[in-house]
Design an enzyme around this catalytic site. Structure first.
Site, PDB file in Angstrom:
ATOM      1  N   ASN A  23       0.815  -1.215   0.000  1.00  0.00           N
ATOM      2  CA  ASN A  23       0.000   0.000   0.000  1.00  0.00           C
ATOM      3  C   ASN A  23       0.851   1.269   0.000  1.00  0.00           C
ATOM      4  O   ASN A  23       0.460   2.282  -0.577  1.00  0.00           O
ATOM      5  CB  ASN A  23      -0.956  -0.004   1.195  1.00  0.00           C
ATOM      6  CG  ASN A  23      -2.032  -1.067   1.061  1.00  0.00           C
ATOM      7  OD1 ASN A  23      -2.306  -1.546  -0.042  1.00  0.00           O
ATOM      8  ND2 ASN A  23      -2.640  -1.449   2.173  1.00  0.00           N
ATOM      9  N   ARG A  97      -6.428  -0.563  -9.086  1.00  0.00           N
ATOM     10  CA  ARG A  97      -7.025   0.548  -8.346  1.00  0.00           C
ATOM     11  C   ARG A  97      -5.979   1.597  -7.958  1.00  0.00           C
ATOM     12  O   ARG A  97      -6.251   2.796  -7.955  1.00  0.00           O
ATOM     13  CB  ARG A  97      -7.729   0.031  -7.093  1.00  0.00           C
ATOM     14  CG  ARG A  97      -8.407   1.147  -6.306  1.00  0.00           C
ATOM     15  CD  ARG A  97      -9.269   0.652  -5.179  1.00  0.00           C
ATOM     16  NE  ARG A  97      -9.811   1.794  -4.463  1.00  0.00           N
ATOM     17  CZ  ARG A  97     -10.853   2.510  -4.852  1.00  0.00           C
ATOM     18  NH1 ARG A  97     -11.463   2.205  -5.969  1.00  0.00           N
ATOM     19  NH2 ARG A  97     -11.281   3.538  -4.141  1.00  0.00           N
ATOM     20  N   ASP A 121      -9.705  -5.350  -5.975  1.00  0.00           N
ATOM     21  CA  ASP A 121     -10.440  -6.401  -5.280  1.00  0.00           C
ATOM     22  C   ASP A 121     -11.940  -6.252  -5.452  1.00  0.00           C
ATOM     23  O   ASP A 121     -12.477  -5.144  -5.492  1.00  0.00           O
ATOM     24  CB  ASP A 121     -10.134  -6.367  -3.771  1.00  0.00           C
ATOM     25  CG  ASP A 121      -8.755  -6.912  -3.454  1.00  0.00           C
ATOM     26  OD1 ASP A 121      -8.320  -7.824  -4.166  1.00  0.00           O
ATOM     27  OD2 ASP A 121      -8.131  -6.421  -2.510  1.00  0.00           O
TER      28      ASP A 121
END
Length: 437
Positions: A23, A97, A121
């Site tokens: 992340n 994303r 996801d």
């Protein structure tokens, strides 16, 4: 579609080192677009989602040089902005994303940014309103092509600092707005900003490049705009989600595992939450040592009521580990309520655990009650499909604890977030084979 075949029911032992944080990497990589100077990034994880973003950066014209394992040099001094409106970008950007975060630095530096509706996801709605509302408040004009599902923001005269209160403490939304605001005219304040370690890392990196960001680590950021940013060298933190995964793996397989170099100060409530489940873990320098346990008992509240484990914005417990916690609780002693507040589809993988013999009641899309077996009854091996990254690793942990041979299909989802996971698990004794169809 790739497949893992797992022979479960074996204890593991040894040391495992967490990869760089996925992340954080997605945010940091997008930040290289904010400067024409060289940026060196260390500890980049070799995983599908990160590699996709590096490919997008390369197609955009960023010069990329691999210096060593996980270490790359980037220079965005001659970008091909026409790529942003190409069919190739629509295809590549929509599959990731994290690609949404290229918009902020491009908007700040070039006055425009485009992105296809991104994927990722299948865990429920993940709206982008926070990102674009922030850009609009900075003076950008927004447009959306509904037929092509394509977003655009433009600010040909530049961005202007302003005060804003975010409608939610979105990590990627905050990151994107910060990346835009660092070169806006004047001062920007962002209240209800996310303050996860990943966001703190991004702000520290930008400050080392010449940005002026105050309040790092709090939910109120003050950004004084600068005209340009320079280069820097940055090292990505170890992945806290992977660290939590290995804690869960040790507990479920009753194994003795040491997790190396975890950056304890950036783990927040993760160690405390696993301890509430009865899992013993020790701090040894910057490592986590988990001894082999035959049983672990969930702690209730002082008044005797059932423990609830819920996700919350930092410094609360990360939603990315709730799937792991739920799985670990299937073999704990006691009961627990898992409350997944952020995503309405993330708990739907529990049907696979129920098929394996877990005692779980899915109360609604956001809550599940788990009644642990205390290892009195082992999970049964089965065949399953990985629906997303975190459910995939949870099912893999369940399979490693179950007696017999399990099969997990669609392991590309696991590969999106975990680097060479089969090789690393085999190094500590796991019996796992990758079958590429």
């Amino acid at each position: 579609m790739g497949t893992f075949q797992i022979e479960g029911g074996h204890k593991l032992k040894g040391e495992i080192r967490p990869q760089g944080a996925k992340n954080e990497a997605l945010q940091i990589l997008c930040a290289v677009l904010a400067t024409p100077e060289e940026v060196i990034i260390e500890n980049i994880p070799d995983i599908r989602d990160v590699n996709k973003l590096i490919t997008i950066l390369g197609n955009l014209g960023v010069k990329i040089q691999k210096i060593g394992k996980g270490k790359f040099a980037f220079r965005a001094d001659d970008l091909h902005l026409e790529y942003l409106e190409s069919e190739l970008f629509k295809q590549e950007g929509s599959s990731l994303r994290g690609s949404i975060m290229i918009v902020g630095p491009l908007l700040a530096r070039f006055g425009k940014g485009y992105i296809p509706r991104p994927g990722g996801d299948k865990i429920g709605r993940r709206r982008l309103d926070t990102h674009f509302e922030g850009f609009i408040k900075l003076g950008a004009k927004f447009r959306y092509n509904k037929e092509e599902r394509f977003y655009g923001v433009e600010a040909p005269k530049g961005l202007t600092g302003t005060d804003m209160l975010l409608d939610q403490a979105s990590v990627t939304g905050t990151a994107n707005i910060v990346l835009a605001a660092v070169m806006a005219k004047g001062t920007t304040t962002i209240y209800n900003a996310a303050c996860e370690p990943y966001l703190q890392q991004l702000c520290k990196m930008l400050n080392s490049m010449g940005a002026k960001i105050k309040g790092v680590g709090s939910n109120l950021l003050t950004i004084e705009g600068v005209k340009s940013l320079g280069g820097c060298t940055h090292r990505i933190l170890p992945d806290m989600i992977e660290i939590g995964s290995w804690i869960g793996l040790a507990a479920m397989t009753r194994s003795e595992i040491t997790i190396k170099d975890v950056s304890w100060e950036n783990l927040g409530l993760i160690p405390q939450t696993f301890r509430k489940l009865g899992i013993k873990l020790e701090k040894k320098g910057d490592d986590i040592y988990i001894p082999s346990q035959d049983s672990y008992e969930i702690q209730g509240y002082i008044d005797g009521s059932t423990l609830t484990v819920a996700d919350a914005p930092w410094p609360g417990f990360t939603p990315d580990l709730l799937s792991i916690v739920l799985t670990v609780c299937t073999q704990a002693k006691g009961n627990v309520l898992i409350h997944q507040k952020m995503f309405e589809s993330r708990l739907f993988f529990v049907d696979k655990l129920i098929d394996m013999g877990a005692r779980i009641i899915l109360c609604d899309p956001h809550r599940a009650t788990v009644m642990g077996h205390d290892f009195q009854s082992s999970l049964k091996a089965t065949t399953m499909v990985s629906p997303d990254i975190r459910a995939g690793i949870s099912l893999l942990i369940a399979a490693l604890s179950a007696k017999g041979i399990s099969t997990i299909h669609n392991i590309e989802q696991i590969d999106r977030g975990y680097e060479n996971i089969d090789e690393r698990l085999r190094s500590i004794g796991a019996k796992i084979t990758r079958l590429d169809n």
